[in-house]
Scaffold this active site. Sequence first.
Site, PDB file in Angstrom:
ATOM      1  N   LYS A  37      -2.823   5.909  -4.309  1.00  0.00           N
ATOM      2  CA  LYS A  37      -3.933   6.824  -4.019  1.00  0.00           C
ATOM      3  C   LYS A  37      -3.703   8.172  -4.681  1.00  0.00           C
ATOM      4  CE  LYS A  37      -3.650   4.692   0.561  1.00  0.00           C
ATOM      5  NZ  LYS A  37      -2.239   4.599   0.937  1.00  0.00           N
ATOM      6  N   TYR A  40       3.197   9.822  -0.597  1.00  0.00           N
ATOM      7  CA  TYR A  40       4.309   9.229   0.167  1.00  0.00           C
ATOM      8  C   TYR A  40       5.643   9.424  -0.560  1.00  0.00           C
ATOM      9  CZ  TYR A  40       0.496   6.555   2.456  1.00  0.00           C
ATOM     10  OH  TYR A  40      -0.658   6.171   3.098  1.00  0.00           O
ATOM     11  N   ASP A  52       0.836  -1.204   0.000  1.00  0.00           N
ATOM     12  CA  ASP A  52       0.000   0.000   0.000  1.00  0.00           C
ATOM     13  C   ASP A  52       0.869   1.252   0.000  1.00  0.00           C
ATOM     14  OD1 ASP A  52      -2.886   1.168   0.723  1.00  0.00           O
ATOM     15  OD2 ASP A  52      -1.383   2.272   1.874  1.00  0.00           O
ATOM     16  N   HIS A  95      -7.649   9.518  -1.750  1.00  0.00           N
ATOM     17  CA  HIS A  95      -6.955   9.501  -0.456  1.00  0.00           C
ATOM     18  C   HIS A  95      -7.788  10.140   0.678  1.00  0.00           C
ATOM     19  CE1 HIS A  95      -2.544   9.196   1.086  1.00  0.00           C
ATOM     20  NE2 HIS A  95      -3.401   8.927   2.039  1.00  0.00           N
TER      21      HIS A  95
HETATM   22  N1  LIG Z   1      -5.182   6.310   3.754  1.00  0.00           N
HETATM   23  C1  LIG Z   1      -4.591   7.066   4.648  1.00  0.00           C
HETATM   24  O1  LIG Z   1      -4.943   8.231   4.849  1.00  0.00           O
HETATM   25  C2  LIG Z   1      -3.474   6.488   5.435  1.00  0.00           C
HETATM   26  C3  LIG Z   1      -2.965   7.190   6.544  1.00  0.00           C
HETATM   27  C4  LIG Z   1      -1.939   6.610   7.287  1.00  0.00           C
HETATM   28  C5  LIG Z   1      -1.448   5.368   6.913  1.00  0.00           C
HETATM   29  N2  LIG Z   1      -1.934   4.721   5.810  1.00  0.00           N
HETATM   30  C6  LIG Z   1      -1.409   3.399   5.384  1.00  0.00           C
HETATM   31  O2  LIG Z   1      -1.449   2.503   6.484  1.00  0.00           O
HETATM   32  C7  LIG Z   1      -0.147   1.978   6.713  1.00  0.00           C
HETATM   33  C8  LIG Z   1       0.056   1.659   8.181  1.00  0.00           C
HETATM   34  O3  LIG Z   1      -0.142   2.799   8.992  1.00  0.00           O
HETATM   35  P1  LIG Z   1       1.038   3.617   9.711  1.00  0.00           P
HETATM   36  O4  LIG Z   1       2.280   3.420   8.943  1.00  0.00           O
HETATM   37  O5  LIG Z   1       0.548   4.989   9.911  1.00  0.00           O
HETATM   38  O6  LIG Z   1       1.141   2.993  11.160  1.00  0.00           O
HETATM   39  P2  LIG Z   1       1.133   1.538  11.857  1.00  0.00           P
HETATM   40  O7  LIG Z   1       1.262   0.459  10.860  1.00  0.00           O
HETATM   41  O8  LIG Z   1       0.006   1.541  12.799  1.00  0.00           O
HETATM   42  O9  LIG Z   1       2.452   1.627  12.735  1.00  0.00           O
HETATM   43  C9  LIG Z   1       3.710   1.760  12.176  1.00  0.00           C
HETATM   44  C10 LIG Z   1       4.700   2.013  13.319  1.00  0.00           C
HETATM   45  O10 LIG Z   1       4.773   0.873  14.173  1.00  0.00           O
HETATM   46  C11 LIG Z   1       6.113   0.355  14.184  1.00  0.00           C
HETATM   47  N3  LIG Z   1       5.982  -1.111  14.138  1.00  0.00           N
HETATM   48  C12 LIG Z   1       5.546  -1.880  13.123  1.00  0.00           C
HETATM   49  N4  LIG Z   1       5.521  -3.175  13.461  1.00  0.00           N
HETATM   50  C13 LIG Z   1       5.961  -3.247  14.725  1.00  0.00           C
HETATM   51  C14 LIG Z   1       6.163  -4.322  15.617  1.00  0.00           C
HETATM   52  N5  LIG Z   1       5.899  -5.571  15.258  1.00  0.00           N
HETATM   53  N6  LIG Z   1       6.633  -4.028  16.855  1.00  0.00           N
HETATM   54  C15 LIG Z   1       6.904  -2.759  17.226  1.00  0.00           C
HETATM   55  N7  LIG Z   1       6.722  -1.702  16.423  1.00  0.00           N
HETATM   56  C16 LIG Z   1       6.241  -1.936  15.166  1.00  0.00           C
HETATM   57  C17 LIG Z   1       6.787   0.927  12.951  1.00  0.00           C
HETATM   58  O11 LIG Z   1       8.170   1.128  13.170  1.00  0.00           O
HETATM   59  P3  LIG Z   1       9.324   0.506  12.234  1.00  0.00           P
HETATM   60  O12 LIG Z   1       9.024   0.866  10.809  1.00  0.00           O
HETATM   61  O13 LIG Z   1      10.563   1.156  12.757  1.00  0.00           O
HETATM   62  O14 LIG Z   1       9.298  -0.966  12.479  1.00  0.00           O
HETATM   63  C18 LIG Z   1       6.091   2.285  12.810  1.00  0.00           C
HETATM   64  O15 LIG Z   1       6.668   3.230  13.687  1.00  0.00           O
HETATM   65  C19 LIG Z   1       0.768   3.096   6.194  1.00  0.00           C
HETATM   66  O16 LIG Z   1       2.096   2.682   6.013  1.00  0.00           O
HETATM   67  C20 LIG Z   1       0.046   3.474   4.940  1.00  0.00           C
HETATM   68  O17 LIG Z   1       0.320   2.549   3.902  1.00  0.00           O
HETATM   69  C21 LIG Z   1      -2.939   5.269   5.085  1.00  0.00           C
END
Ligand SMILES: NC(=O)c1ccc[n+]([C@@H]2O[C@H](COP(=O)([O-])OP(=O)(O)OC[C@H]3O[C@@H](n4cnc5c(N)ncnc54)[C@H](OP(=O)(O)O)[C@@H]3O)[C@@H](O)[C@H]2O)c1
Length: 275
Positions: A78, A53, A48, A111
Amino acid sequence: MKNLQSTVTLSNGEQMPWLGLGVFKMSEGQEVIDSTKAAIRNGYRSIDTAAVYQNEDGVGQAIKASGIPREQLFITTKVWNSDQGYESTLKAFDSSMNKLGLDYLDLYLIHWPVKGKYKETWKALEKLHKDGRVRSIGVSNFQIHHLEDLLADAEIRPVVNQVELHPLLSQVELREYCKSQGIQIEAWSPLAQGKLLDNEVLKAIGAKYGKSTAQVIIRWDLQNEIVTIPKSSKEQRIIENADVFDFELTADEIEQINGLNQNLRVGPDPDNFDF
Ligand SMILES: NC(=O)c1ccc[n+]([C@@H]2O[C@H](COP(=O)([O-])OP(=O)(O)OC[C@H]3O[C@@H](n4cnc5c(N)ncnc54)[C@H](OP(=O)(O)O)[C@@H]3O)[C@@H](O)[C@H]2O)c1
């Protein structure tokens, strides 16, 4: 839902993996290339990204280098807010596809529901779908009222709504509405960007199964039929986040996790954003 390659059948008949890698905040170049390659090498098939990004090029390079046949991968990107509108969305799509180096996309999402714009943007997505350039079209950050408004005159219905969703923001009402409309819910920030990892309830449940809090949350998503895309740029965590197919939460444990909801967002509010 047996493994990382297990898919949900979307309402248009397309298959989408239940679990994928999110690449938000990964830098273009080595970081996103290495993480995407690591994910694919370890069995992930869904990635994704988003134009905003600024790492679509690296995702594309990793896909090419992976050697996995294109039809086995599921790639989402997106259209960003400043590109919304009919012609500008068509242009933004071309730009994303050039960066990704793909000849078709699996899922293209609006988005954010930019007021006064998203209906025109949707018409562009419908055209891209009809032209065979994208297999599925959907939205992100749409509340029920945005979906009702869009559905009122959409020719093609969105098949996915990707929203902030985690145990602190469980989105029960939106999930029920989407289910009734044949729209698959997908969780962004499933780990609440790390804020939930010390939660005592999740820790206690994880201890029972020898699983981390991240794994408990991801399992909660899957058992609730929520597509989920945790982000990590560390291979060890990429592997950990996918190691969730060998245990099952009980109904009582699901209820305990449901009980953590506080309607608390870690990201912007779709009814009140200014970007
Ligand atoms: N549509 C939208 O508006 C929107 C908005 C936000 C996000 N997104 C999508 O959703 C995806 C996920 O959301 P997100 O990136 O915001 O946050 P998330 O997946 O909730 O959390 C990511 C964070 O958690 C850490 N992490 C991941 N796995 C871990 C584990 N097993 N143990 C400990 N820490 C862990 C990562 O650090 P490290 O990388 O250092 O491991 C990073 O700091 C995004 O990458 C994006 O593709 C979409």
